[in-house]
Write a protein that holds these residues in place. Structure first.
Motif, PDB file in Angstrom:
ATOM      1  N   ARG A 181      -1.524  -5.330  -3.986  1.00 38.67           N
ATOM      2  CA  ARG A 181      -1.905  -5.860  -2.679  1.00 38.67           C
ATOM      3  C   ARG A 181      -3.391  -6.212  -2.726  1.00 38.67           C
ATOM      4  O   ARG A 181      -4.222  -5.374  -3.102  1.00 38.67           O
ATOM      5  CB  ARG A 181      -1.625  -4.844  -1.582  1.00 38.67           C
ATOM      6  CG  ARG A 181      -1.881  -5.371  -0.155  1.00 38.67           C
ATOM      7  CD  ARG A 181      -1.805  -4.227   0.846  1.00 38.67           C
ATOM      8  NE  ARG A 181      -0.501  -3.585   0.825  1.00 38.67           N
ATOM      9  CZ  ARG A 181       0.533  -3.969   1.544  1.00 38.67           C
ATOM     10  NH1 ARG A 181       0.405  -5.004   2.357  1.00 38.67           N
ATOM     11  NH2 ARG A 181       1.680  -3.334   1.467  1.00 38.67           N
ATOM     12  N   PRO A 183      -6.539  -9.330  -0.984  1.00 43.11           N
ATOM     13  CA  PRO A 183      -6.792 -10.494  -0.116  1.00 43.11           C
ATOM     14  C   PRO A 183      -6.887 -11.773  -0.944  1.00 43.11           C
ATOM     15  O   PRO A 183      -7.450 -11.777  -2.044  1.00 43.11           O
ATOM     16  CB  PRO A 183      -8.130 -10.156   0.553  1.00 43.11           C
ATOM     17  CG  PRO A 183      -8.814  -9.249  -0.421  1.00 43.11           C
ATOM     18  CD  PRO A 183      -7.736  -8.468  -1.117  1.00 43.11           C
ATOM     19  N   VAL A 186      -4.752 -18.457   1.511  1.00 43.25           N
ATOM     20  CA  VAL A 186      -3.391 -18.985   1.626  1.00 43.25           C
ATOM     21  C   VAL A 186      -3.454 -20.279   2.438  1.00 43.25           C
ATOM     22  O   VAL A 186      -4.070 -20.307   3.518  1.00 43.25           O
ATOM     23  CB  VAL A 186      -2.442 -17.966   2.292  1.00 43.25           C
ATOM     24  CG1 VAL A 186      -1.044 -18.568   2.447  1.00 43.25           C
ATOM     25  CG2 VAL A 186      -2.385 -16.689   1.483  1.00 43.25           C
ATOM     26  N   GLN A 196      -5.740 -13.998   3.720  1.00 48.54           N
ATOM     27  CA  GLN A 196      -4.724 -13.062   4.178  1.00 48.54           C
ATOM     28  C   GLN A 196      -4.508 -11.984   3.133  1.00 48.54           C
ATOM     29  O   GLN A 196      -4.884 -12.136   1.966  1.00 48.54           O
ATOM     30  CB  GLN A 196      -3.393 -13.790   4.440  1.00 48.54           C
ATOM     31  CG  GLN A 196      -3.481 -14.888   5.467  1.00 48.54           C
ATOM     32  CD  GLN A 196      -2.146 -15.600   5.633  1.00 48.54           C
ATOM     33  OE1 GLN A 196      -1.130 -15.195   5.075  1.00 48.54           O
ATOM     34  NE2 GLN A 196      -2.144 -16.673   6.416  1.00 48.54           N
ATOM     35  N   SER A 197      -3.884 -10.908   3.582  1.00 50.37           N
ATOM     36  CA  SER A 197      -3.504  -9.835   2.668  1.00 50.37           C
ATOM     37  C   SER A 197      -2.133 -10.172   2.094  1.00 50.37           C
ATOM     38  O   SER A 197      -1.158 -10.303   2.825  1.00 50.37           O
ATOM     39  CB  SER A 197      -3.463  -8.495   3.407  1.00 50.37           C
ATOM     40  OG  SER A 197      -3.013  -7.466   2.545  1.00 50.37           O
ATOM     41  N   VAL A 198      -2.060 -10.336   0.789  1.00 50.52           N
ATOM     42  CA  VAL A 198      -0.819 -10.724   0.126  1.00 50.52           C
ATOM     43  C   VAL A 198      -0.362  -9.601  -0.787  1.00 50.52           C
ATOM     44  O   VAL A 198      -1.158  -8.740  -1.209  1.00 50.52           O
ATOM     45  CB  VAL A 198      -0.996 -12.031  -0.680  1.00 50.52           C
ATOM     46  CG1 VAL A 198      -1.448 -13.164   0.222  1.00 50.52           C
ATOM     47  CG2 VAL A 198      -2.001 -11.835  -1.810  1.00 50.52           C
ATOM     48  N   ARG A 200       1.770  -9.074  -4.333  1.00 51.58           N
ATOM     49  CA  ARG A 200       2.304  -9.740  -5.526  1.00 51.58           C
ATOM     50  C   ARG A 200       3.262  -8.799  -6.246  1.00 51.58           C
ATOM     51  O   ARG A 200       2.928  -7.636  -6.513  1.00 51.58           O
ATOM     52  CB  ARG A 200       1.160 -10.152  -6.454  1.00 51.58           C
ATOM     53  CG  ARG A 200       1.632 -10.769  -7.771  1.00 51.58           C
ATOM     54  CD  ARG A 200       0.453 -11.159  -8.650  1.00 51.58           C
ATOM     55  NE  ARG A 200      -0.450 -10.041  -8.864  1.00 51.58           N
ATOM     56  CZ  ARG A 200      -0.244  -9.081  -9.769  1.00 51.58           C
ATOM     57  NH1 ARG A 200       0.841  -9.090 -10.521  1.00 51.58           N
ATOM     58  NH2 ARG A 200      -1.132  -8.105  -9.916  1.00 51.58           N
ATOM     59  N   SER A 208       3.476 -12.599   2.104  1.00 48.35           N
ATOM     60  CA  SER A 208       2.437 -12.251   3.069  1.00 48.35           C
ATOM     61  C   SER A 208       3.026 -12.341   4.460  1.00 48.35           C
ATOM     62  O   SER A 208       3.521 -13.412   4.855  1.00 48.35           O
ATOM     63  CB  SER A 208       1.235 -13.197   2.935  1.00 48.35           C
ATOM     64  OG  SER A 208       0.272 -12.929   3.932  1.00 48.35           O
ATOM     65  N   ASP A 209       2.999 -11.224   5.197  1.00 46.74           N
ATOM     66  CA  ASP A 209       3.523 -11.159   6.563  1.00 46.74           C
ATOM     67  C   ASP A 209       4.979 -11.616   6.633  1.00 46.74           C
ATOM     68  O   ASP A 209       5.392 -12.335   7.555  1.00 46.74           O
ATOM     69  CB  ASP A 209       2.668 -12.015   7.509  1.00 46.74           C
ATOM     70  CG  ASP A 209       1.244 -11.493   7.611  1.00 46.74           C
ATOM     71  OD1 ASP A 209       1.044 -10.288   7.401  1.00 46.74           O
ATOM     72  OD2 ASP A 209       0.340 -12.298   7.887  1.00 46.74           O
ATOM     73  N   GLN A 224       2.009 -21.565   1.465  1.00 49.03           N
ATOM     74  CA  GLN A 224       3.173 -21.075   2.186  1.00 49.03           C
ATOM     75  C   GLN A 224       4.310 -22.088   2.084  1.00 49.03           C
ATOM     76  O   GLN A 224       4.095 -23.296   2.208  1.00 49.03           O
ATOM     77  CB  GLN A 224       2.825 -20.836   3.652  1.00 49.03           C
ATOM     78  CG  GLN A 224       3.945 -20.220   4.464  1.00 49.03           C
ATOM     79  CD  GLN A 224       3.512 -19.942   5.890  1.00 49.03           C
ATOM     80  OE1 GLN A 224       2.336 -20.048   6.208  1.00 49.03           O
ATOM     81  NE2 GLN A 224       4.452 -19.589   6.730  1.00 49.03           N
ATOM     82  N   GLU A 238       9.325  -8.890   4.838  1.00 41.47           N
ATOM     83  CA  GLU A 238       8.415  -8.327   5.837  1.00 41.47           C
ATOM     84  C   GLU A 238       8.329  -6.818   5.717  1.00 41.47           C
ATOM     85  O   GLU A 238       7.228  -6.249   5.768  1.00 41.47           O
ATOM     86  CB  GLU A 238       8.883  -8.723   7.230  1.00 41.47           C
ATOM     87  CG  GLU A 238       7.933  -8.299   8.344  1.00 41.47           C
ATOM     88  CD  GLU A 238       8.359  -8.816   9.692  1.00 41.47           C
ATOM     89  OE1 GLU A 238       7.642  -8.571  10.678  1.00 41.47           O
ATOM     90  OE2 GLU A 238       9.423  -9.489   9.761  1.00 41.47           O
ATOM     91  N   SER A 241       6.264  -6.064   2.581  1.00 42.37           N
ATOM     92  CA  SER A 241       4.822  -6.313   2.703  1.00 42.37           C
ATOM     93  C   SER A 241       4.135  -5.269   3.583  1.00 42.37           C
ATOM     94  O   SER A 241       2.934  -5.037   3.444  1.00 42.37           O
ATOM     95  CB  SER A 241       4.580  -7.716   3.271  1.00 42.37           C
ATOM     96  OG  SER A 241       5.167  -7.837   4.558  1.00 42.37           O
TER      97      SER A 241
END
Length: 459
Positions: A181, A183, A186, A196-198, A200, A208-209, A224, A238, A241
């Motif tokens: 995780r 930042p 995006v 955003q906080s992604v 992988r 992400s979200d 996206q 979701e 994440s």
């Protein structure tokens, strides 16, 4: 010269003018004055001519001096050119000797640098296409610099750069098996770039979200997806994440690195299928909804009537609020008449109740028959459009034919999807109405039989 000629003309005209103005002047005086003017003009012309000659001589001397200076500079440059040419030839000879000495000293290192360049090039392709580059952003620039140095004989890679190459390869292997995780920038659907906080998942997917992201090697950005997969995929994405470190969570992984996900989002959803049906599809959906409402109304109405009839069957007090009560009320109103007349009255009462119990059943049957026919009509229309497209554009693109045929068959599916439930609902509703009619008939026959029995005992 022209000036002198004009002066002579003026002087020749002057005596005539003077004589016209004053008749008492002397001709000799006029000629003497003319001679003086001519002498003065000649003196002035001679002076101007000497001045021009002097200026011309001065300019010629200056040009001769400048010519001598340029010739001296040319000789100096020619000598310098000869010197530089000699130095250039000497430098070329020295460079060739140094390159030969460098090749001798390098020896097998040239093969090593060739292997290094090939390895760095292959690893660069892997890194550029890997989503781990969204977390480690400076690897591509380093690999490009290393490739240039490995292919050049003037700049050689250092030990530190070789160690960093090994470290980057090891880091990629470790990153391919971990969930991280961090930042990252995006690019959203509207083109805006936000940090955003992604999350992988190895080298497979980035979310992400609850939204799946795609790594673009050309722009080195996380983008996206313009269209997300189904709800069952995004719901797990979701939850995944939002999961904390060390917590187990289900997640759909694309082992192809995004290829399967791209095919998945291209598959049409239910809304797309409905839109493919066109006007006929909307008509089928409309009559299907109408049939469902009719069936629900009949089920609810017949259910309430069934409860009322069952309550009425447990009592002899006739109630006009249910079919059985009304049949019993008919018996009570005509109980003193003969058996044949009573049977006719009870039959008439049951016949009066039958349309209320079988209401809308023929309409449901008609909808069950018409829905597949409308679907077939939509299919035929779609096939006609498909063949028209083939006539215009040919058969070079199989997707064109497959898409048109698939779109044409959608209406058939929709027609069957409406007809099958409608038939089942019609069967259920018809069964309930028949059971109620059977109860009415059984009760009327029972009433007549009981009456005949009572009359026989009395006799």
């Amino acid at each position: 010269m022209m000036r002198r000629m004009w002066m002579v003309i003026v002087l020749l005209l002057l005596p005539l003018t003077v004589q016209a103005q004053s008749g008492d002047g002397s001709r000799e005086t006029q000629l003497r004055e003319l001679l003086q003017l001519v002498e003065q003009g000649m003196v002035q012309d001679a002076r101007e001519q000497r001045e021009r000659i002097n200026r011309f001589i001065e300019q010629r001397n200056e040009q001769d001096q400048m010519l001598e200076q340029r010739q001296a500079r040319l000789a100096e440059l020619e000598a310098q050119t000869e010197t530089l040419e000699g130095r250039f030839e000497t430098n070329e000879t020295e460079i060739a000797e140094l390159e030969t000495r460098l090749d001798d000293r390098l020896g097998t290192l040239k093969e090593l640098f060739g292997v290094l360049q090939q390895t760095a090039s292959d690893f660069k392709g892997v890194v550029a296409a890997s989503p781990t580059s969204s977390q480690y952003t400076d690897r591509v620039d380093f690999l490009e610099s290393l490739i240039d140095k490995a292919g050049s004989s003037s700049r050689l890679p250092s030990i530190g750069e070789l160690e960093r190459l090994w470290y980057e390869m090891q880091q990629e292997m470790v990153a391919s098996g971990e969930v991280a995780r961090y930042p990252a920038n995006v690019v959203a659907d509207n083109g805006e770039t936000n940090e955003q906080s992604v999350v992988r998942v190895g080298t497979f997917n980035v979310v992400s979200d609850g939204q799946y992201l795609r790594w673009e090697p050309e722009t080195s950005q996380l983008v996206q997806l313009p269209r997300q997969p189904g709800a069952r995929y995004t719901a797990q994405a979701e939850d995944f994440s939002q999961a904390s470190a060390g917590e187990l969570s289900d997640f759909w992984v694309d082992p192809s690195g995004g290829s399967l996900l791209s095919l998945l989002i291209q598959a049409p959803e239910l809304k797309d299928r409905i839109n493919q049906g066109g006007v006929i599809g909307y008509i089928i959906i409309g009559i299907g909804a109408f049939a469902l409402l009719l069936a629900l109304e009949r089920l609810i109405s017949l259910g309430l009537l069934t409860m009322k009839v069952q309550r009425q069957a447990r009592t002899d007090q006739a109630s006009p609020k249910n079919p059985l009560g009304r049949v019993m009320q008919t018996y009570q109103d005509h109980r003193n008449k003969d058996t044949e007349t009573l049977e006719l009255k009870l039959g008439e009462s049951i016949a009066r109740e039958t349309p209320k119990l079988t209401r809308f059943l023929p309409l449901l049957k008609i909808i069950a028959v018409v829905a597949p026919l409308l679907g077939l009509l939509g299919t035929v229309t779609g096939m006609i459009n498909t063949f028209q497209a083939i006539t215009l554009f040919g058969t070079g693109d199989p997707k064109l034919m497959a898409g048109g045929i698939s779109q044409a068959l959608v209406t058939t599916v929709m027609g069957l999807a409406v007809a099958i439930p409608t038939v089942l609902l019609h069967t259920v509703v018809s069964g309930r109405s028949k059971r109620l009619l059977q109860i009415l008939e059984e009760r009327s026959i029972g009433i007549i039989a009981r009456r005949d029995e009572q009359q026989g005992q009395t006799a």
